[in-house]
Design a protein around this motif. Structure first.
Motif, PDB file in Angstrom:
ATOM      1  N   PRO A  63       0.823  -1.213   0.000  1.00 47.61           N
ATOM      2  CA  PRO A  63       0.000   0.000   0.000  1.00 47.61           C
ATOM      3  C   PRO A  63       0.856   1.261   0.000  1.00 47.61           C
ATOM      4  CG  PRO A  63       0.156  -0.859   2.223  1.00 47.61           C
ATOM      5  CD  PRO A  63       0.871  -1.844   1.343  1.00 47.61           C
ATOM      6  N   ILE A  64       0.244   2.353  -0.499  1.00 50.77           N
ATOM      7  CA  ILE A  64       0.888   3.652  -0.408  1.00 50.77           C
ATOM      8  C   ILE A  64       0.496   4.275   0.929  1.00 50.77           C
ATOM      9  CG2 ILE A  64       0.986   3.946  -2.904  1.00 50.77           C
ATOM     10  CD1 ILE A  64      -1.408   5.851  -2.665  1.00 50.77           C
ATOM     11  N   PRO A  65       1.120   5.378   1.316  1.00 54.23           N
ATOM     12  CA  PRO A  65       0.795   5.975   2.611  1.00 54.23           C
ATOM     13  C   PRO A  65      -0.679   6.359   2.734  1.00 54.23           C
ATOM     14  CG  PRO A  65       2.802   6.916   1.718  1.00 54.23           C
ATOM     15  CD  PRO A  65       2.222   6.075   0.638  1.00 54.23           C
ATOM     16  N   THR A  66      -1.174   6.306   3.967  1.00 50.43           N
ATOM     17  CA  THR A  66      -2.574   6.631   4.247  1.00 50.43           C
ATOM     18  C   THR A  66      -2.793   8.142   4.265  1.00 50.43           C
ATOM     19  OG1 THR A  66      -2.734   4.640   5.612  1.00 50.43           O
ATOM     20  CG2 THR A  66      -4.421   6.333   5.940  1.00 50.43           C
ATOM     21  N   ASN A  67      -3.914   8.576   3.691  1.00 52.25           N
ATOM     22  CA  ASN A  67      -4.280   9.993   3.765  1.00 52.25           C
ATOM     23  C   ASN A  67      -4.724  10.350   5.185  1.00 52.25           C
ATOM     24  OD1 ASN A  67      -3.770  10.430   1.070  1.00 52.25           O
ATOM     25  ND2 ASN A  67      -5.881  10.030   0.438  1.00 52.25           N
ATOM     26  N   VAL A  68      -4.187  11.459   5.669  1.00 52.89           N
ATOM     27  CA  VAL A  68      -4.523  11.926   7.012  1.00 52.89           C
ATOM     28  C   VAL A  68      -4.990  13.372   6.925  1.00 52.89           C
ATOM     29  CG1 VAL A  68      -2.913  10.347   8.157  1.00 52.89           C
ATOM     30  CG2 VAL A  68      -2.106  12.605   7.432  1.00 52.89           C
ATOM     31  N   THR A  69      -5.473  13.897   8.039  1.00 53.77           N
ATOM     32  CA  THR A  69      -5.984  15.260   8.079  1.00 53.77           C
ATOM     33  C   THR A  69      -4.835  16.260   8.168  1.00 53.77           C
ATOM     34  OG1 THR A  69      -7.968  14.480   9.206  1.00 53.77           O
ATOM     35  CG2 THR A  69      -7.494  16.847   9.314  1.00 53.77           C
ATOM     36  N   ALA A  70      -4.909  17.308   7.360  1.00 58.48           N
ATOM     37  CA  ALA A  70      -3.876  18.348   7.408  1.00 58.48           C
ATOM     38  C   ALA A  70      -3.889  19.024   8.771  1.00 58.48           C
ATOM     39  CB  ALA A  70      -4.108  19.376   6.308  1.00 58.48           C
ATOM     40  N   ILE A  71      -2.690  19.355   9.241  1.00 57.87           N
ATOM     41  CA  ILE A  71      -2.559  20.063  10.516  1.00 57.87           C
ATOM     42  C   ILE A  71      -2.057  21.477  10.253  1.00 57.87           C
ATOM     43  CG2 ILE A  71      -2.240  17.971  11.873  1.00 57.87           C
ATOM     44  CD1 ILE A  71       0.749  18.431  11.795  1.00 57.87           C
ATOM     45  N   GLY A  72      -1.869  22.226  11.318  1.00 60.05           N
ATOM     46  CA  GLY A  72      -1.608  23.656  11.236  1.00 60.05           C
ATOM     47  C   GLY A  72      -0.612  24.104  10.198  1.00 60.05           C
ATOM     48  N   TRP A  73       0.603  23.578  10.248  1.00 57.57           N
ATOM     49  CA  TRP A  73       1.614  24.066   9.320  1.00 57.57           C
ATOM     50  C   TRP A  73       1.272  23.707   7.879  1.00 57.57           C
ATOM     51  CZ3 TRP A  73       4.470  20.708   6.281  1.00 57.57           C
ATOM     52  CH2 TRP A  73       4.536  19.360   6.674  1.00 57.57           C
ATOM     53  N   GLU A  74       0.524  22.610   7.696  1.00 59.83           N
ATOM     54  CA  GLU A  74       0.154  22.213   6.341  1.00 59.83           C
ATOM     55  C   GLU A  74      -0.953  23.106   5.778  1.00 59.83           C
ATOM     56  OE1 GLU A  74       0.969  17.494   5.975  1.00 59.83           O
ATOM     57  OE2 GLU A  74      -0.497  18.088   7.504  1.00 59.83           O
ATOM     58  N   THR A  75      -1.918  23.460   6.603  1.00 55.95           N
ATOM     59  CA  THR A  75      -2.950  24.387   6.106  1.00 55.95           C
ATOM     60  C   THR A  75      -2.338  25.751   5.807  1.00 55.95           C
ATOM     61  OG1 THR A  75      -3.567  24.946   8.394  1.00 55.95           O
ATOM     62  CG2 THR A  75      -4.814  23.198   7.304  1.00 55.95           C
ATOM     63  N   THR A  76      -1.329  26.124   6.589  1.00 50.15           N
ATOM     64  CA  THR A  76      -0.598  27.371   6.283  1.00 50.15           C
ATOM     65  C   THR A  76       0.101  27.256   4.944  1.00 50.15           C
ATOM     66  OG1 THR A  76      -0.272  27.868   8.629  1.00 50.15           O
ATOM     67  CG2 THR A  76       1.220  28.931   7.057  1.00 50.15           C
ATOM     68  N   ALA A 105      -4.126  19.074  -1.013  1.00 45.34           N
ATOM     69  CA  ALA A 105      -3.007  18.152  -0.772  1.00 45.34           C
ATOM     70  C   ALA A 105      -2.103  18.715   0.317  1.00 45.34           C
ATOM     71  CB  ALA A 105      -2.229  17.940  -2.062  1.00 45.34           C
ATOM     72  N   HIS A 106      -1.408  17.816   0.989  1.00 45.15           N
ATOM     73  CA  HIS A 106      -0.450  18.257   2.019  1.00 45.15           C
ATOM     74  C   HIS A 106       0.630  17.187   2.202  1.00 45.15           C
ATOM     75  CE1 HIS A 106      -2.490  15.668   5.066  1.00 45.15           C
ATOM     76  NE2 HIS A 106      -3.569  16.014   4.373  1.00 45.15           N
ATOM     77  N   PRO A 107       1.802  17.583   2.679  1.00 47.64           N
ATOM     78  CA  PRO A 107       2.983  16.709   2.657  1.00 47.64           C
ATOM     79  C   PRO A 107       2.844  15.401   3.411  1.00 47.64           C
ATOM     80  CG  PRO A 107       3.665  18.977   2.922  1.00 47.64           C
ATOM     81  CD  PRO A 107       2.169  18.969   3.038  1.00 47.64           C
ATOM     82  N   ARG A 108       2.177  15.395   4.579  1.00 43.79           N
ATOM     83  CA  ARG A 108       2.170  14.173   5.393  1.00 43.79           C
ATOM     84  C   ARG A 108       1.414  13.027   4.746  1.00 43.79           C
ATOM     85  NH1 ARG A 108      -0.219  14.197  10.243  1.00 43.79           N
ATOM     86  NH2 ARG A 108      -1.593  15.884   9.564  1.00 43.79           N
ATOM     87  N   ASP A 109       0.623  13.317   3.706  1.00 45.84           N
ATOM     88  CA  ASP A 109      -0.024  12.227   2.971  1.00 45.84           C
ATOM     89  C   ASP A 109       0.985  11.361   2.222  1.00 45.84           C
ATOM     90  OD1 ASP A 109      -2.553  12.688   3.842  1.00 45.84           O
ATOM     91  OD2 ASP A 109      -3.251  13.729   2.030  1.00 45.84           O
ATOM     92  N   VAL A 123       2.061  15.150  -6.102  1.00 47.31           N
ATOM     93  CA  VAL A 123       0.626  15.159  -5.840  1.00 47.31           C
ATOM     94  C   VAL A 123       0.307  15.527  -4.391  1.00 47.31           C
ATOM     95  CG1 VAL A 123       0.518  12.703  -5.247  1.00 47.31           C
ATOM     96  CG2 VAL A 123      -1.504  13.840  -6.238  1.00 47.31           C
ATOM     97  N   ASN A 124       1.272  15.341  -3.484  1.00 47.12           N
ATOM     98  CA  ASN A 124       1.089  15.729  -2.083  1.00 47.12           C
ATOM     99  C   ASN A 124       1.815  17.026  -1.752  1.00 47.12           C
ATOM    100  OD1 ASN A 124      -0.489  13.417  -1.291  1.00 47.12           O
ATOM    101  ND2 ASN A 124       1.403  12.201  -1.371  1.00 47.12           N
ATOM    102  N   THR A 125       2.188  17.771  -2.791  1.00 46.93           N
ATOM    103  CA  THR A 125       2.960  19.019  -2.684  1.00 46.93           C
ATOM    104  C   THR A 125       4.321  18.800  -2.046  1.00 46.93           C
ATOM    105  OG1 THR A 125       2.039  19.757  -0.533  1.00 46.93           O
ATOM    106  CG2 THR A 125       0.846  20.404  -2.552  1.00 46.93           C
ATOM    107  N   ASN A 126       4.853  17.590  -2.156  1.00 50.06           N
ATOM    108  CA  ASN A 126       6.203  17.322  -1.656  1.00 50.06           C
ATOM    109  C   ASN A 126       7.218  17.510  -2.771  1.00 50.06           C
ATOM    110  OD1 ASN A 126       5.909  16.660   1.112  1.00 50.06           O
ATOM    111  ND2 ASN A 126       5.068  14.657   0.565  1.00 50.06           N
ATOM    112  N   HIS A 127       8.462  17.794  -2.354  1.00 46.65           N
ATOM    113  CA  HIS A 127       9.485  17.932  -3.387  1.00 46.65           C
ATOM    114  C   HIS A 127       9.787  16.572  -4.005  1.00 46.65           C
ATOM    115  CE1 HIS A 127      12.841  16.252  -1.044  1.00 46.65           C
ATOM    116  NE2 HIS A 127      12.574  17.074  -0.045  1.00 46.65           N
ATOM    117  N   LEU A 128      10.317  16.603  -5.221  1.00 47.34           N
ATOM    118  CA  LEU A 128      10.564  15.399  -5.988  1.00 47.34           C
ATOM    119  C   LEU A 128      11.783  14.646  -5.451  1.00 47.34           C
ATOM    120  CD1 LEU A 128       8.437  16.798  -7.691  1.00 47.34           C
ATOM    121  CD2 LEU A 128       9.780  16.265  -9.741  1.00 47.34           C
TER     122      LEU A 128
END
Length: 561
Positions: free
Chosen positions: A301-314, A329-333, A482-487
């Motif tokens: 499986p790929i990583p589980t989607n979780v709820t964005a937290i403060g720094w990610e919504t920023t 999208a947010h990085p921790r996903d 797709v999760n706004t993470n760097h390549l």
């Protein structure tokens, strides 16, 4: 005149005193008849000793000229022995004194084993330390020669009841002992305490020139069980192209030591590995350096989607402000939790430095291992979350756990120190300790944008720009998956402009690391000519993805005077 029957025997030992270790004395038996004349040649004389432990003698000899000669040979035991000669019904005795030659040398032989475990860890706790004593002739000294021992160890003479190591008997003198030689060898037993370190044992014997002394080689006390204080894992790659490919690999290595930082005595200890996403080897055993490695690979499986937290919504808001990117999208996903676990002991602060856990000392209390998918330090069951025993509602995904006690439910920290010799209520003398590592699955470029800073409105814009003669404009570019993470590592970013002069960060090659968002660069485009004509220009950011992922080519157009 020669008579045929023995009437008297006279014995003469030469010498009458011999050393131990096989020295000899010639025993001459003069046998005479009743007339005083020598008995006939060939008369048999038998010889015996009062103690075979002290030596041996020729069992029989025949006379020549009335004399029969036997040889006494000493053993390794000093004392006095009686030699008896018998011919017919006549016998006589002589006394031979056996003395030990002076001690001549003392040498260390071995410490078996040379590495022992800390007391109470279930490992070998005793080492036999052996020395050899020889006399001045180079032979083993007589049995029973006294050898004294003095130990120097890491606790400095602390009593065993307080965790100290000791030699010899368990008594009030832990650093001293004595023993007697057997066949020239003297042994003493070293017993470990609760503190790791190096021990040496010095041996001494008396000699005619004074005291002979020598020391053992270093003997290591270590090998406590794995400690949570000295347990971590690392990966050869942190950001893998797992959203684009299966089979991308990283080597994950566990580093393990005991509470004193000793790793060289944990060889063979099994370490287990777990992965939230992808797949990983199940377990491996520690080598002599206290490390073991397994292979982690990308796959479902790929990583589980979780709820964005403060720094990610920023971050989401900033991407919209700076680049016009609207995303949920947010990085921790893209983050993945890896776990390593081993049986050992929980960490504690050794406030009094005695090498032991004492009631009241600060501990790091561990619950059962779990995949912290949302990275909040709490174990979520899909309805509630357990934060060190504090239960509260939660909507985060269910986080799998390792049911170490097989009771069918997740158990958090138990409030007591767990480890060898623990005494707390329901404590575990062998605890599954664990440590996490966060890595990431990234993919091809999905969010790519270029914007410029409008000084007249103090806003970032993605519309066409214009630069007056002799002026410049500041630009920013972002690239994320797709999760706004760097390549992944190896991705290259190059900025070019058809007209104008570029300055600032116009190229970059990405390194490995945990992604906390997209890659962003800033640069400046300046009017580079001296005329006042308006020229069209385009600023292009060329991204070539690393590790095989796809890049992108965002651009923005404008004019330069």
């Amino acid at each position: 005149m020669i008579a045929s029957a023995a009437a008297s025997i006279a014995l003469t030992p030469t010498p009458a005193t011999v050393n131990t270790g096989g020295q000899t004395s010639s025993i001459q038996a003069t046998v005479a008849a009743s007339t005083g004349a020598a008995v006939a040649d060939g008369t048999t004389v038998t010889f015996t000793v009062s103690s075979s432990a002290l030596g041996s003698v020729t069992s029989s000899a025949v006379t020549t000229g009335g004399i029969a000669t036997a040889t006494f040979t000493s053993t390794n035991i000093p004392g006095s022995v009686t030699v008896t000669a018998t011919s017919g019904s006549v016998s006589n005795t002589t006394l031979i004194t056996i003395t030990a030659p002076p001690n001549g040398s003392l040498e260390f032989v071995s410490a078996t084993p040379a590495v022992i475990g800390i007391h109470g860890t279930g490992q070998q706790e005793m080492s036999t330390v052996q020395f050899r004593v020889k006399d001045i002739n180079g032979n083993p000294v007589v049995d029973g020669t006294s050898v004294s021992f003095i130990m120097t160890g890491p606790t400095g003479g602390r009593l065993p009841a307080l965790g100290g190591e000791y030699v010899g008997q368990l008594d009030a003198t832990p650093t001293t002992a004595s023993s007697s030689t057997v066949n020239g060898y003297a042994d003493v037993i070293l017993n470990s305490g609760s503190v790791a370190g190096t021990v040496t044992v010095a041996a001494s014997v008396t000699s005619v020139t004074g005291t002979l002394t020598t020391s053992s080689g270093p003997i290591s006390i270590g090998g406590g069980v794995p400690s949570a204080t000295h347990f971590n894992i690392a990966s050869s790659r942190i950001n893998l192209a797992g959203l684009a490919f299966s089979g991308k690999e990283a080597t994950v290595t566990a580093y393990v030591a005991d509470r004193f930082g000793n790793y060289n005595v944990l060889q063979g200890t099994a370490v287990s590995f777990y992965a939230e996403a992808g797949a990983i080897d199940r377990s491996n055993t520690l080598d002599s350096a206290g490390t073991t490695s397994v292979i982690f690979r990308t796959q479902v499986p790929i990583p589980t989607n979780v709820t964005a937290i403060g720094w990610e919504t920023t971050l989401q808001a900033d991407l919209n402000t700076y680049y016009g990117v609207v995303t949920t999208a947010h990085p921790r996903d893209g983050w993945v939790t890896l776990l390593a676990a081993v049986m050992g002991e929980e960490a504690f602060n050794d406030a009094n430095g005695n090498g032991l856990y004492d009631a009241g000392e600060t501990i790091v209390d561990l619950g059962e291992p779990f995949y912290d998918k949302d990275d909040d330090g709490c174990r979520n069951d899909g309805v509630t979350k357990n934060c060190a025993g504090v239960i509260s509602p939660s909507t985060e995904p269910f986080e799998e756990y390792i049911d170490t006690n097989a009771n069918g439910q997740y158990d958090g920290p138990n409030g007591v120190w767990d480890g060898p010799g623990c005494t707390g209520l329901n404590c575990q003398t062998s605890k599954m300790i664990w440590t996490p590592l966060t890595v990431a699955f990234s993919g091809s470029a999905a969010y790519c944008a270029v914007s410029w800073w409008d000084t007249t409105t103090s806003t970032w814009k993605t519309t066409p720009f214009s630069i007056l003669a002799g002026n410049s404009v500041s630009f920013a570019a972002m690239i994320g998956d797709v999760n706004t993470n760097h390549l992944p590592v190896g991705t290259t970013i190059v900025v070019s402009a058809t007209v104008g002069e570029l300055a600032g960060t116009t190229s970059r090659t990405l390194l490995d690391g945990l992604p906390w968002g997209p890659t962003e660069i800033g640069f400046v485009l300046t009017d580079g000519d001296t005329d006042s004509t308006w020229d069209s220009t385009a600023v292009t950011v060329t991204v070539v993805g690393g590790d095989g992922v796809a890049g992108c080519t965002p651009f923005i157009t404008g004019t330069i005077q």
